[in-house]
Structures are given as structure tokens and as C-alpha cells.
Enzyme design. Structure first.
Site, PDB file in Angstrom:
ATOM      1  N   ASP A 200       0.865  -1.187   0.000  1.00  0.00           N
ATOM      2  CA  ASP A 200       0.000   0.000   0.000  1.00  0.00           C
ATOM      3  C   ASP A 200       0.899   1.234   0.000  1.00  0.00           C
ATOM      4  O   ASP A 200       1.793   1.369   0.840  1.00  0.00           O
ATOM      5  CB  ASP A 200      -0.901   0.006   1.229  1.00  0.00           C
ATOM      6  CG  ASP A 200      -1.943   1.104   1.152  1.00  0.00           C
ATOM      7  OD1 ASP A 200      -2.949   0.912   0.459  1.00  0.00           O
ATOM      8  OD2 ASP A 200      -1.744   2.158   1.788  1.00  0.00           O
ATOM      9  N   ASN A 208      -2.047  12.799  -3.779  1.00  0.00           N
ATOM     10  CA  ASN A 208      -2.991  13.237  -4.817  1.00  0.00           C
ATOM     11  C   ASN A 208      -3.490  14.655  -4.554  1.00  0.00           C
ATOM     12  O   ASN A 208      -3.623  15.464  -5.480  1.00  0.00           O
ATOM     13  CB  ASN A 208      -4.186  12.282  -4.875  1.00  0.00           C
ATOM     14  CG  ASN A 208      -3.939  11.110  -5.812  1.00  0.00           C
ATOM     15  OD1 ASN A 208      -3.098  11.175  -6.695  1.00  0.00           O
ATOM     16  ND2 ASN A 208      -4.671  10.031  -5.614  1.00  0.00           N
ATOM     17  N   HIS A 213      -4.272  14.361  -9.430  1.00  0.00           N
ATOM     18  CA  HIS A 213      -4.488  12.945  -9.753  1.00  0.00           C
ATOM     19  C   HIS A 213      -3.645  12.475 -10.940  1.00  0.00           C
ATOM     20  O   HIS A 213      -3.280  11.298 -11.016  1.00  0.00           O
ATOM     21  CB  HIS A 213      -5.973  12.694 -10.036  1.00  0.00           C
ATOM     22  CG  HIS A 213      -6.809  12.748  -8.800  1.00  0.00           C
ATOM     23  ND1 HIS A 213      -6.900  11.700  -7.921  1.00  0.00           N
ATOM     24  CD2 HIS A 213      -7.584  13.736  -8.281  1.00  0.00           C
ATOM     25  CE1 HIS A 213      -7.698  12.018  -6.915  1.00  0.00           C
ATOM     26  NE2 HIS A 213      -8.135  13.258  -7.117  1.00  0.00           N
ATOM     27  N   ASP A 217      -1.325   9.306 -10.812  1.00  0.00           N
ATOM     28  CA  ASP A 217      -1.260   8.169 -11.735  1.00  0.00           C
ATOM     29  C   ASP A 217       0.189   7.833 -12.077  1.00  0.00           C
ATOM     30  O   ASP A 217       0.561   6.660 -12.184  1.00  0.00           O
ATOM     31  CB  ASP A 217      -2.033   8.487 -13.016  1.00  0.00           C
ATOM     32  CG  ASP A 217      -3.543   8.496 -12.806  1.00  0.00           C
ATOM     33  OD1 ASP A 217      -3.999   8.008 -11.747  1.00  0.00           O
ATOM     34  OD2 ASP A 217      -4.259   8.976 -13.711  1.00  0.00           O
ATOM     35  N   GLU A 243      -4.576   2.350  -4.569  1.00  0.00           N
ATOM     36  CA  GLU A 243      -3.118   2.391  -4.473  1.00  0.00           C
ATOM     37  C   GLU A 243      -2.553   1.112  -3.856  1.00  0.00           C
ATOM     38  O   GLU A 243      -1.385   1.061  -3.467  1.00  0.00           O
ATOM     39  CB  GLU A 243      -2.668   3.604  -3.638  1.00  0.00           C
ATOM     40  CG  GLU A 243      -3.035   3.547  -2.167  1.00  0.00           C
ATOM     41  CD  GLU A 243      -4.423   4.115  -1.871  1.00  0.00           C
ATOM     42  OE1 GLU A 243      -4.660   4.476  -0.716  1.00  0.00           O
ATOM     43  OE2 GLU A 243      -5.250   4.188  -2.791  1.00  0.00           O
TER      44      GLU A 243
END
Length: 323
Positions: A200, A208, A213, A217, A243
Site C-alpha cells: 500500500d 494526490n 491525480h 497516476d 493504491e
């Protein structure tokens, strides 16, 4: 109009190809009263799911296999066409079953219609026609098999595509749900170890929120590359969700899997998400939870064990490995 009244030559029809002159004379006699019909462009000649009792030979124009579009209009399939000299409907005549496809005129066409009893007479009395018909059926079977193989390859391509996460390039959750139970079952059957690592990314929501965002990515893609680069060909990496990612290590003990997780954790912490000389960009870190399959566990219980280990790593301060 009948065939005897036309200028068409029997030897131009594939069924009569390489038939000797004596048998050509007999063939002309047998089919001389077979009618010639006209088919306008777009007209249905053979309708799928209807019974067939006649053979159509293209004398001029062209026929083609068609399908219905959204407006219920037949549209051309350019792959399968029937040109002058070729025939359609022979299989339904031979087996007395329904047609397997709808065939329309691709242009204004002239067709010779041979009823079933006439075709059977040609087969019985002219060996050359029987031979040509067998060759035709063999060719069409091979062509159909080639189309089936092609569709299977396309289907397999899209099946594989559906099992890959579009952002990270890792296997996706659907692949994981399909494959992990089998890997667990095999490990139990063979007695070989099987370990998984839950990963994680730390404080990813904050990342983010701060960078957006799109850069988030990029961070996910970077982490996926780190995981993939650190695995053997027999290992697997999948995006579990958001994630969170998973590494599957067949034939790997808990001790060895923990070593793998520690290497990946260290590598991830040293990897810059997007180097930028104008602005210092952050590294990303991850928390790693390791679990090894125990006797009697199923895939869900194995994942739960790795999840518990992951939360141990997060509660201990993140950017570390727990088992």
C-alpha cells in the site's frame, strides 16, 4: 429464362471444372431447364435459419455473407464473397439443415438455381461434379477453421486485455480472482510454499491532494514498475485496488518472501516519481505485509493474513515490512 436459353458456358462453373466433354454434354442436358433468376443489389438470396433445398450458382455479379446493423439493414461482410462460377447453399442441400448465414447480393447478379434433386442427380451421374464438390467443401472447411482460429486469437487477445490494469500494466483484480485460488490449490496439492505481499503506497491521498491525480497516476505507474522489475519470471504482480497492489510468489517461503518485500520497499523509497530539475519532487514509499500459505487456508484467508501484516507495517510507522 432457363440455362439452355443463355450464353453462359458450363465449364465456367466451378462444379464442372475439368469435367470431360462427354460429361459436360450430360451436365448441360441435366441442368438445361434450371432457371436463371436476377438478384438486385442488397436482396437476400439465402436467409439464415431458413431451410435450404436448392443451390445457387453465381453467373454474374457477386454475393456475400451479411449481418444486420442496428437499423436491421443487411450490411456487407467483405471477407466472405461469392464471385461468378462459385456456388452457395450446397451444405444445406446435402444435409437438409437450415442455412448457417444470410447471403445477399453485393451487386446486381444473375444466379443459376439448381434444385436439390437436380444436384443429387449431377453427383450420382457425373463423377467430376462429385469430386469438385468434395474439393469445394474441403476448401470451405479449411477457410472456416482459419476464421475460427483467427477469432480465437482475437478473443484471447481481448481476454488477456481484460485481465490487465490499464493504468499500471499489472494484472487486475479480475485476473487475481481467477488465478489466485488455482495457485493456492496447487500449492496445497504439491506441498510447495506460496507467499503473497500486500503493498500500500503511503499517504497516497495526501500525495494526490498536493500534486493532483494525474501525477498520482504517474506515482502508481512508477510503483508498478518497481514491483515488476524486482520479480522473477515465475512471480506475479497485480493491482488489488486503488493504491494497493499485490505480489504473488509461488514456491517461496515466508522468510524468502520477507526478503523480497524488504528489497522492494527499499527500492521504492529510493525511486523518484518524476525527476524535475526545476522543482524537488518527492519519492514515494510503501508499507508491505507478507503472508505465507498455511495448511487449510484458502485464497481469501491468505489475503486476510497479508492484510493484517500490512496494517502492522502501517501502524509501526509505514515504509517498512511486516509479517
Amino acid at each position: 429464362m432457363y440455362f439452355k436459353d443463355t450464353h453462359y458456358h458450363l465449364e465456367d462453373i466451378h462444379l464442372f471444372r475439368d469435367v470431360d466433354e462427354e460429361n459436360l454434354l450430360l451436365g448441360r442436358e441435366i441442368i438445361k431447364h434450371c432457371p436463371i433468376v436476377k438478384a438486385a443489389k442488397g436482396q437476400v438470396v439465402l436467409d439464415a435459419n431458413s431451410s435450404g433445398s436448392r443451390l445457387f450458382i453465381v453467373l454474374s455479379g457477386a454475393l456475400g455473407v451479411t449481418k444486420l446493423n442496428e437499423d436491421n439493414n443487411h450490411i456487407e461482410n467483405a471477407i466472405t464473397q461469392y464471385l461468378p462460377g462459385e456456388c452457395v447453399g450446397e451444405i444445406s442441400v446435402l444435409d437438409e439443415e437450415i442455412h448457417s448465414a444470410t447471403i445477399c447480393a453485393l451487386s446486381d447478379s444473375a444466379l443459376l438455381v439448381i434444385e436439390a434433386e437436380i444436384l443429387w442427380r449431377l453427383i450420382d451421374e457425373l463423377n467430376g461434379v462429385a469430386r469438385n464438390l468434395l474439393q469445394l467443401l474441403s476448401f470451405r472447411i479449411r477457410a472456416a477453421n482459419a476464421q475460427i482460429r483467427s477469432r480465437q486469437k482475437v478473443g484471447e487477445f481481448y481476454r488477456q486485455l481484460s485481465m490487465v490494469d490499464g493504468l499500471t500494466g499489472l494484472h487486475n483484480r479480475a485476473w487475481l480472482n481467477a488465478q489466485l485460488p488455482g495457485l493456492v490449490e496447487n500449492a496445497h496439492a504439491t506441498g510447495n510454499p506460496l507467499s503473497i505481499i500486500m503493498v500500500d503506497l503511503d499517504h497516497f491521498k495526501r500525495f494526490n491532494d498536493e500534486f493532483g491525480h494525474l501525477l498520482g497516476d504517474d506515482a502508481l505507474q512508477t510503483a508498478a514498475k518497481v514491483l515488476n522489475a524486482g520479480l522473477r519470471p515465475t512471480d506475479f504482480a497485480a493491482r488489488y485496488g486503488g493504491e494497493e497492489m499485490m505480489v504473488i510468489l509461488p514456491g517461496t517461503s515466508l522468510k524468502a518472501a520477507t526478503g523480497v518485500a524488504q528489497r522492494l520497499c527499499s527500492k521504492l523509497a529510493k525511486t523518484s516519481v518524476f525527476p524535475d530539475n526545476r522543482k524537488a519532487m518527492p519519492h514515494i514509499t510503501g508499507s508491505f505485509g507478507v503472508a505465507c500459505l498455511e495448511i487449510g487456508q484458502d485464497s481469501g484467508q491468505l489475503i486476510n493474513a497479508a492484510d493484517m501484516a500490512l496494517y502492522k507495517a502501517k501502524n509501526a510507522g509505514r515504509n517498512q515490512v511486516a509479517s
